[in-house]
Design a protein around this motif. Sequence first.
Motif, PDB file in Angstrom:
ATOM      1  N   ASP A 144      40.933 -26.896 -23.146  1.00 46.35           N
ATOM      2  CA  ASP A 144      42.303 -27.605 -22.423  1.00 46.35           C
ATOM      3  C   ASP A 144      42.129 -27.500 -20.890  1.00 46.35           C
ATOM      4  OD1 ASP A 144      44.569 -28.252 -21.862  1.00 46.35           O
ATOM      5  OD2 ASP A 144      45.680 -26.809 -23.071  1.00 46.35           O
ATOM      6  N   TRP A 145      42.000 -28.775 -20.268  1.00 43.62           N
ATOM      7  CA  TRP A 145      41.546 -28.743 -19.102  1.00 43.62           C
ATOM      8  C   TRP A 145      43.014 -28.183 -18.231  1.00 43.62           C
ATOM      9  CZ3 TRP A 145      37.350 -29.298 -15.577  1.00 43.62           C
ATOM     10  CH2 TRP A 145      37.571 -29.582 -14.402  1.00 43.62           C
ATOM     11  N   ALA A 146      44.090 -28.648 -18.560  1.00 45.67           N
ATOM     12  CA  ALA A 146      45.317 -28.366 -17.889  1.00 45.67           C
ATOM     13  C   ALA A 146      45.748 -27.001 -17.922  1.00 45.67           C
ATOM     14  CB  ALA A 146      46.317 -29.329 -18.622  1.00 45.67           C
ATOM     15  N   ALA A 147      45.494 -26.364 -19.245  1.00 43.47           N
ATOM     16  CA  ALA A 147      45.728 -25.009 -19.161  1.00 43.47           C
ATOM     17  C   ALA A 147      44.507 -24.157 -18.671  1.00 43.47           C
ATOM     18  CB  ALA A 147      45.916 -24.582 -20.636  1.00 43.47           C
ATOM     19  N   GLY A 148      43.320 -24.671 -18.311  1.00 37.82           N
ATOM     20  CA  GLY A 148      42.436 -23.980 -17.824  1.00 37.82           C
ATOM     21  C   GLY A 148      41.369 -23.065 -19.045  1.00 37.82           C
ATOM     22  N   ASN A 149      41.811 -23.849 -20.168  1.00 36.14           N
ATOM     23  CA  ASN A 149      40.802 -23.090 -21.276  1.00 36.14           C
ATOM     24  C   ASN A 149      39.570 -23.769 -21.378  1.00 36.14           C
ATOM     25  OD1 ASN A 149      40.159 -21.698 -23.461  1.00 36.14           O
ATOM     26  ND2 ASN A 149      41.837 -22.277 -24.898  1.00 36.14           N
ATOM     27  N   PHE A 150      38.419 -23.221 -21.408  1.00 38.47           N
ATOM     28  CA  PHE A 150      37.273 -23.635 -21.494  1.00 38.47           C
ATOM     29  C   PHE A 150      36.443 -22.818 -22.793  1.00 38.47           C
ATOM     30  CE2 PHE A 150      38.479 -24.390 -17.092  1.00 38.47           C
ATOM     31  CZ  PHE A 150      38.374 -25.832 -17.121  1.00 38.47           C
ATOM     32  N   ASN A 151      37.035 -22.240 -23.659  1.00 39.11           N
ATOM     33  CA  ASN A 151      36.520 -21.396 -24.684  1.00 39.11           C
ATOM     34  C   ASN A 151      36.051 -22.067 -25.786  1.00 39.11           C
ATOM     35  OD1 ASN A 151      35.697 -19.260 -25.829  1.00 39.11           O
ATOM     36  ND2 ASN A 151      37.655 -18.288 -26.503  1.00 39.11           N
ATOM     37  N   VAL A 152      34.794 -22.964 -25.594  1.00 38.37           N
ATOM     38  CA  VAL A 152      34.206 -23.656 -26.431  1.00 38.37           C
ATOM     39  C   VAL A 152      32.684 -23.274 -26.436  1.00 38.37           C
ATOM     40  CG1 VAL A 152      35.774 -25.575 -26.447  1.00 38.37           C
ATOM     41  CG2 VAL A 152      33.711 -25.622 -25.036  1.00 38.37           C
ATOM     42  N   LEU A 153      31.972 -23.572 -27.642  1.00 38.24           N
ATOM     43  CA  LEU A 153      30.545 -22.985 -27.526  1.00 38.24           C
ATOM     44  C   LEU A 153      29.808 -23.545 -26.655  1.00 38.24           C
ATOM     45  CD1 LEU A 153      28.501 -21.641 -29.593  1.00 38.24           C
ATOM     46  CD2 LEU A 153      28.141 -23.706 -30.941  1.00 38.24           C
ATOM     47  N   PHE A 154      29.917 -24.773 -26.254  1.00 37.06           N
ATOM     48  CA  PHE A 154      28.719 -25.352 -25.276  1.00 37.06           C
ATOM     49  C   PHE A 154      29.055 -24.681 -23.952  1.00 37.06           C
ATOM     50  CE2 PHE A 154      28.275 -28.537 -21.831  1.00 37.06           C
ATOM     51  CZ  PHE A 154      26.995 -28.900 -21.909  1.00 37.06           C
ATOM     52  N   VAL A 155      30.292 -24.554 -23.514  1.00 35.59           N
ATOM     53  CA  VAL A 155      30.466 -23.879 -22.347  1.00 35.59           C
ATOM     54  C   VAL A 155      29.776 -22.281 -22.385  1.00 35.59           C
ATOM     55  CG1 VAL A 155      32.342 -23.107 -20.768  1.00 35.59           C
ATOM     56  CG2 VAL A 155      32.362 -25.342 -21.693  1.00 35.59           C
ATOM     57  N   ARG A 156      30.087 -21.761 -23.484  1.00 41.41           N
ATOM     58  CA  ARG A 156      29.947 -20.350 -23.462  1.00 41.41           C
ATOM     59  C   ARG A 156      27.945 -20.302 -23.439  1.00 41.41           C
ATOM     60  NH1 ARG A 156      33.505 -19.980 -27.852  1.00 41.41           N
ATOM     61  NH2 ARG A 156      32.079 -20.015 -29.485  1.00 41.41           N
ATOM     62  N   VAL A 157      27.663 -21.236 -24.229  1.00 40.85           N
ATOM     63  CA  VAL A 157      25.992 -21.021 -24.155  1.00 40.85           C
ATOM     64  C   VAL A 157      25.504 -21.302 -22.898  1.00 40.85           C
ATOM     65  CG1 VAL A 157      24.124 -22.485 -25.164  1.00 40.85           C
ATOM     66  CG2 VAL A 157      25.853 -21.682 -26.704  1.00 40.85           C
ATOM     67  N   THR A 158      26.150 -22.371 -22.175  1.00 40.66           N
ATOM     68  CA  THR A 158      25.700 -22.937 -20.831  1.00 40.66           C
ATOM     69  C   THR A 158      25.768 -21.822 -19.867  1.00 40.66           C
ATOM     70  OG1 THR A 158      26.518 -25.178 -21.319  1.00 40.66           O
ATOM     71  CG2 THR A 158      25.968 -24.679 -18.915  1.00 40.66           C
ATOM     72  N   VAL A 159      27.079 -21.136 -19.934  1.00 45.25           N
ATOM     73  CA  VAL A 159      27.174 -19.710 -18.942  1.00 45.25           C
ATOM     74  C   VAL A 159      26.200 -18.604 -19.129  1.00 45.25           C
ATOM     75  CG1 VAL A 159      28.904 -18.064 -18.512  1.00 45.25           C
ATOM     76  CG2 VAL A 159      29.561 -20.229 -18.663  1.00 45.25           C
ATOM     77  N   LEU A 160      26.016 -18.328 -20.496  1.00 46.62           N
ATOM     78  CA  LEU A 160      25.133 -17.395 -20.697  1.00 46.62           C
ATOM     79  C   LEU A 160      23.586 -17.759 -20.287  1.00 46.62           C
ATOM     80  CD1 LEU A 160      26.002 -15.938 -24.106  1.00 46.62           C
ATOM     81  CD2 LEU A 160      26.174 -14.795 -21.860  1.00 46.62           C
ATOM     82  N   ALA A 161      23.229 -19.196 -20.657  1.00 48.40           N
ATOM     83  CA  ALA A 161      21.921 -19.445 -20.165  1.00 48.40           C
ATOM     84  C   ALA A 161      21.639 -19.601 -18.848  1.00 48.40           C
ATOM     85  CB  ALA A 161      21.672 -20.863 -20.752  1.00 48.40           C
ATOM     86  N   ALA A 162      22.695 -19.853 -17.844  1.00 49.61           N
ATOM     87  CA  ALA A 162      22.521 -19.852 -16.397  1.00 49.61           C
ATOM     88  C   ALA A 162      22.320 -18.376 -16.093  1.00 49.61           C
ATOM     89  CB  ALA A 162      23.707 -20.540 -15.942  1.00 49.61           C
TER      90      ALA A 162
END
Length: 373
Positions: free
Chosen positions: A288-306
């Motif tokens: 949810d971009w408006a609420a600032g919620n990015f808690n999805v699998l793709f974002v979590r995996v990307t953050v951990l990989a980085a």
Amino acid sequence: MGIRKKTNKNPPVLSHEFVIQNHADIVSCVAMVFLLGLMFEVTSKFAVFFITVQYNVTISTNEAPEETAVNHFHHGIKDLATIFFYMLVAIIMHAIIQEYVLDKINRKKHFSKTKHSKFNESGQLSAFYLFSFGWGTSILLSVRTIENFLSNPVSLWEGYPHTLIFQMKFYYICQLGYWLHALPELYFQKTKKEDIPRQLVYISLYLVHIAGAYILNLNRLGLVLLVCHYFVELLFHISRLIYFSNENRQLGFTIWAVLFVLGRLLTLSLSVLTVGFGLSTAENQGFDWAAGNFNVLFVRVTVLAAICLTQAFMMWKFINFQLRRWREHAQAQTLKKKQAPSKSKSKKDKANGVNGVNSHQADSPRARKEKSS
């Protein structure tokens, strides 16, 4: 950073040399334009975007007997204007530290070109890391939700997405402004071509990770990791400044090496705990971009990989640095061992030469005649 030679000749206006010599004054005039804009009603509504923090939200709490209003903040496109203004402030502060502190020390110490460049780099970063570490620590101690994160690590992801208090948002804006200012400083300080790729790499890593934590609302985790990382980096650059004053003092590098490895382990542990386990089990799942919620699998995996790739890259650079130091130390020891026997042999040869002359004189005919008489 190259050595800036001050000459009596005035370079042509708007030439490269003119901009480099007077960049602090030029940037100060630009910053003053925004400040003067606050004084007039017509321009104040535009100048506010550059100077003050935007996107404030008032939240009422019932913790006290009477309801109290607390100001929280979100992020948005207007933050780019604020970051730009504080990038100008960082350029001005950089010039002040360089001219009134580092240049005066350089004149007294008479460093070589290589040491001069490294001394300037460590001096600037030491001031920044000390300021950022102290400011970040004070925020951690003042924010109720994360002041006990060591005993209660759940607070790092509990209630995600997190809103920002004023101090935390201003901290992130200043961090982004500082690392953005490092890009034009490569030109202003006449950085050598061979040093530019190395500096571009670590500047880019700082910008990507700080901006990622800010945009993805991982501000609590980002603040904790930044404070830990800045403390380790502060120790390294202070140790290097001490080393330049006395090359025999290398204890700080040993302590830094131990804390560097521990810092990488702490970063990976907190990142996996927060992003890998905490957010994956949180109730508020979804994008949810408006609420600032990015808690999805793709974002979590990307953050951990980085994060994991960055920590692996830093460890690889650290291991190469230590191996190079050990190799240089071993070569220095072997040279000392080779020089020691040669000196001892020369002393023996001199002693044998004197004894040989004395024995030759003792066996001469004149000496035998004196002995018989």
